[in-house]
Design a protein around this motif. Sequence first.
Motif, short mmCIF file in Angstrom:
data_model
loop_
_atom_site.label_atom_id
_atom_site.label_comp_id
_atom_site.label_asym_id
_atom_site.label_seq_id
_atom_site.Cartn_x
_atom_site.Cartn_y
_atom_site.Cartn_z
N ASP A 82 3.18 4.32 -1.06
CA ASP A 82 3.34 5.19 -2.22
C ASP A 82 4.84 5.28 -2.50
O ASP A 82 5.59 5.89 -1.73
CB ASP A 82 2.76 6.57 -1.90
CG ASP A 82 2.90 7.57 -3.03
OD1 ASP A 82 3.79 7.41 -3.89
OD2 ASP A 82 2.10 8.53 -3.05
N SER B 232 0.82 -1.21 0.00
CA SER B 232 0.00 0.00 0.00
C SER B 232 0.86 1.27 0.00
O SER B 232 0.34 2.37 -0.06
CB SER B 232 -0.91 0.01 1.23
OG SER B 232 -0.12 0.02 2.41
N ARG C 178 6.59 6.88 -4.68
CA ARG C 178 7.10 8.24 -4.88
C ARG C 178 7.35 8.93 -3.54
O ARG C 178 8.39 9.54 -3.32
CB ARG C 178 6.11 9.06 -5.72
CG ARG C 178 6.62 10.41 -6.13
CD ARG C 178 5.57 11.17 -6.95
NE ARG C 178 4.33 11.39 -6.23
CZ ARG C 178 4.13 12.38 -5.37
NH1 ARG C 178 5.07 13.26 -5.14
NH2 ARG C 178 2.96 12.52 -4.75
#
Length: 193
Positions: free
Chosen positions: A148, A146, A150
Amino acid sequence: MKREKPKYMQIIDAAVIVIAENGYHGSQVAKIAKQAGVADGTIYLYFKNKDDILISVFKEKMGVFIERLREIAHRPISTEEKLYELVKNHYTILQNDHHLAIVTQLELRQTRKPLRTKISDILREYLSLYDYILKEGIENGVLKDSIDIRLLRQAIFGMIDETSTSWVMTGQKHDLVSLTDEVHQLILHGLKK
Protein backbone atom coordinates in the motif's frame (compact mmCIF):
# COMPACT_ATOMS: atom_id res chain seq x y z
CA MET A 1 4.54 38.35 -7.29
CA LYS A 2 5.59 39.09 -3.71
CA ARG A 3 8.43 36.52 -3.78
CA GLU A 4 10.23 38.71 -6.30
CA LYS A 5 10.15 41.73 -4.02
CA PRO A 6 13.63 42.21 -2.56
CA LYS A 7 12.78 42.09 1.13
CA TYR A 8 10.42 39.10 0.98
CA MET A 9 13.04 36.38 1.49
CA GLN A 10 14.87 38.61 3.97
CA ILE A 11 11.69 38.65 6.08
CA ILE A 12 11.12 34.90 5.59
CA ASP A 13 14.65 34.11 6.79
CA ALA A 14 14.29 36.48 9.74
CA ALA A 15 10.96 34.90 10.67
CA VAL A 16 12.57 31.44 10.81
CA ILE A 17 15.17 32.70 13.29
CA VAL A 18 12.69 34.64 15.45
CA ILE A 19 10.13 31.83 15.57
CA ALA A 20 12.84 29.26 16.38
CA GLU A 21 14.23 31.41 19.19
CA ASN A 22 10.95 32.71 20.67
CA GLY A 23 8.30 30.19 19.67
CA TYR A 24 5.47 31.10 17.33
CA HIS A 25 3.33 32.72 20.01
CA GLY A 26 6.25 34.72 21.38
CA SER A 27 7.24 36.02 17.95
CA GLN A 28 5.78 39.45 17.47
CA VAL A 29 5.83 40.99 14.02
CA ALA A 30 8.05 43.76 15.47
CA LYS A 31 10.70 41.16 16.42
CA ILE A 32 10.62 39.70 12.92
CA ALA A 33 10.92 43.19 11.41
CA LYS A 34 13.89 44.00 13.65
CA GLN A 35 15.65 40.72 12.76
CA ALA A 36 15.01 41.41 9.05
CA GLY A 37 16.26 44.98 9.37
CA VAL A 38 13.02 46.49 8.09
CA ALA A 39 10.37 48.79 9.54
CA ASP A 40 7.37 47.08 11.16
CA GLY A 41 5.07 48.44 8.46
CA THR A 42 7.20 46.89 5.72
CA ILE A 43 6.14 43.44 6.91
CA TYR A 44 2.53 44.27 5.96
CA LEU A 45 3.55 45.07 2.38
CA TYR A 46 4.35 41.36 2.02
CA PHE A 47 2.17 39.55 4.57
CA LYS A 48 -1.38 39.96 5.90
CA ASN A 49 -0.50 38.94 9.46
CA LYS A 50 1.71 36.64 11.54
CA ASP A 51 -0.20 33.53 10.41
CA ASP A 52 0.50 34.50 6.79
CA ILE A 53 4.19 34.80 7.67
CA LEU A 54 4.21 31.27 9.14
CA ILE A 55 2.43 29.80 6.10
CA SER A 56 4.82 31.64 3.78
CA VAL A 57 7.83 30.43 5.77
CA PHE A 58 6.66 26.85 5.40
CA LYS A 59 5.82 27.28 1.72
CA GLU A 60 9.19 28.83 0.84
CA LYS A 61 11.29 26.49 2.95
CA MET A 62 9.31 23.40 1.94
CA GLY A 63 9.93 24.54 -1.62
CA VAL A 64 13.62 23.74 -1.08
CA PHE A 65 12.76 20.20 0.08
CA ILE A 66 10.43 19.76 -2.91
CA GLU A 67 12.86 21.13 -5.49
CA ARG A 68 15.70 18.88 -4.32
CA LEU A 69 13.48 15.80 -4.02
CA ARG A 70 12.02 16.40 -7.48
CA GLU A 71 15.57 16.43 -8.87
CA ILE A 72 16.35 13.17 -7.01
CA ALA A 73 13.11 11.53 -8.19
CA HIS A 74 13.98 12.17 -11.83
CA ARG A 75 17.64 11.15 -11.70
CA PRO A 76 18.60 8.04 -13.69
CA ILE A 77 19.46 6.07 -10.54
CA SER A 78 17.89 3.02 -8.90
CA THR A 79 14.89 3.20 -6.59
CA GLU A 80 17.13 2.11 -3.71
CA GLU A 81 19.45 5.04 -4.41
CA LYS A 82 16.52 7.44 -4.71
CA LEU A 83 15.19 6.32 -1.32
CA TYR A 84 18.65 6.80 0.20
CA GLU A 85 18.91 10.29 -1.31
CA LEU A 86 15.35 11.10 -0.17
CA VAL A 87 16.33 10.42 3.46
CA LYS A 88 19.73 12.11 3.20
CA ASN A 89 18.23 15.19 1.53
CA HIS A 90 15.65 15.68 4.29
CA TYR A 91 18.20 15.28 7.06
CA THR A 92 20.80 17.48 5.35
CA ILE A 93 18.43 20.42 4.90
CA LEU A 94 17.42 20.30 8.56
CA GLN A 95 20.95 19.78 9.86
CA ASN A 96 22.20 22.72 7.82
CA ASP A 97 19.55 25.07 9.22
CA HIS A 98 19.02 24.50 12.94
CA HIS A 99 16.45 27.30 13.17
CA LEU A 100 14.42 25.79 10.33
CA ALA A 101 14.57 22.41 12.06
CA ILE A 102 13.05 23.90 15.22
CA VAL A 103 10.32 25.66 13.25
CA THR A 104 9.35 22.64 11.12
CA GLN A 105 9.64 20.01 13.84
CA LEU A 106 8.16 21.91 16.78
CA GLU A 107 6.52 25.24 16.03
CA LEU A 108 4.44 24.17 13.04
CA ARG A 109 2.87 21.39 15.17
CA GLN A 110 1.27 23.82 17.58
CA THR A 111 -0.82 25.75 15.12
CA ARG A 112 -4.58 26.05 14.92
CA LYS A 113 -6.63 23.94 12.52
CA PRO A 114 -6.90 26.51 9.66
CA LEU A 115 -3.10 26.85 9.68
CA ARG A 116 -2.60 23.08 9.88
CA THR A 117 -4.84 22.68 6.82
CA LYS A 118 -2.76 25.14 4.78
CA ILE A 119 0.47 23.47 5.95
CA SER A 120 -0.92 20.06 4.99
CA ASP A 121 -1.72 21.35 1.51
CA ILE A 122 1.90 22.48 1.08
CA LEU A 123 3.26 19.19 2.45
CA ARG A 124 1.10 17.20 0.03
CA GLU A 125 3.33 18.17 -2.93
CA TYR A 126 6.42 16.90 -1.09
CA LEU A 127 4.74 13.61 -0.22
CA SER A 128 3.55 13.14 -3.81
CA LEU A 129 7.24 12.83 -4.75
CA TYR A 130 7.55 9.98 -2.23
CA ASP A 131 4.65 8.32 -4.05
CA TYR A 132 6.37 8.84 -7.40
CA ILE A 133 9.54 7.08 -6.18
CA LEU A 134 7.57 4.26 -4.51
CA LYS A 135 5.41 3.65 -7.61
CA GLU A 136 8.56 3.52 -9.71
CA GLY A 137 9.98 0.97 -7.25
CA ILE A 138 6.89 -1.21 -7.66
CA GLU A 139 7.01 -0.92 -11.45
CA ASN A 140 10.71 -1.89 -11.44
CA GLY A 141 10.10 -4.88 -9.17
CA VAL A 142 12.19 -3.43 -6.35
CA LEU A 143 9.18 -3.13 -4.04
CA LYS A 144 6.36 -5.65 -3.62
CA ASP A 145 3.40 -4.87 -5.85
CA SER A 146 1.04 -5.74 -3.00
CA ILE A 147 2.35 -2.85 -0.92
CA ASP A 148 0.00 0.00 0.00
CA ILE A 149 1.88 3.07 -1.25
CA ARG A 150 0.00 5.42 1.07
CA LEU A 151 0.90 3.34 4.11
CA LEU A 152 4.53 2.97 3.03
CA ARG A 153 4.80 6.71 2.39
CA GLN A 154 3.38 7.44 5.84
CA ALA A 155 5.80 4.98 7.44
CA ILE A 156 8.83 6.43 5.65
CA PHE A 157 7.89 10.05 6.27
CA GLY A 158 6.91 9.21 9.84
CA MET A 159 10.30 7.63 10.53
CA ILE A 160 12.18 10.57 9.01
CA ASP A 161 9.97 13.09 10.77
CA GLU A 162 10.17 11.40 14.18
CA THR A 163 13.96 11.00 14.06
CA SER A 164 14.23 14.67 13.05
CA THR A 165 11.93 15.77 15.88
CA SER A 166 13.88 13.67 18.39
CA TRP A 167 17.11 15.26 17.13
CA VAL A 168 15.66 18.75 17.68
CA MET A 169 14.20 17.85 21.10
CA THR A 170 17.56 16.50 22.33
CA GLY A 171 19.37 19.69 21.40
CA GLN A 172 20.66 18.66 17.97
CA LYS A 173 23.69 17.07 19.62
CA HIS A 174 24.38 14.28 17.14
CA ASP A 175 24.89 14.23 13.39
CA LEU A 176 21.39 13.84 11.93
CA VAL A 177 22.69 12.93 8.47
CA SER A 178 24.57 9.98 10.00
CA LEU A 179 21.19 8.28 10.55
CA THR A 180 20.67 8.02 6.79
CA ASP A 181 22.21 4.55 6.34
CA GLU A 182 20.24 2.92 9.14
CA VAL A 183 16.94 4.56 8.20
CA HIS A 184 17.53 3.56 4.56
CA GLN A 185 18.13 -0.04 5.60
CA LEU A 186 14.94 -0.03 7.69
CA ILE A 187 12.99 1.24 4.68
CA LEU A 188 14.40 -1.41 2.35
CA HIS A 189 14.54 -4.39 4.69
CA GLY A 190 12.25 -3.56 7.60
CA LEU A 191 12.65 -5.90 10.52
CA LYS A 192 13.81 -9.00 8.62
CA LYS A 193 16.65 -10.98 10.21
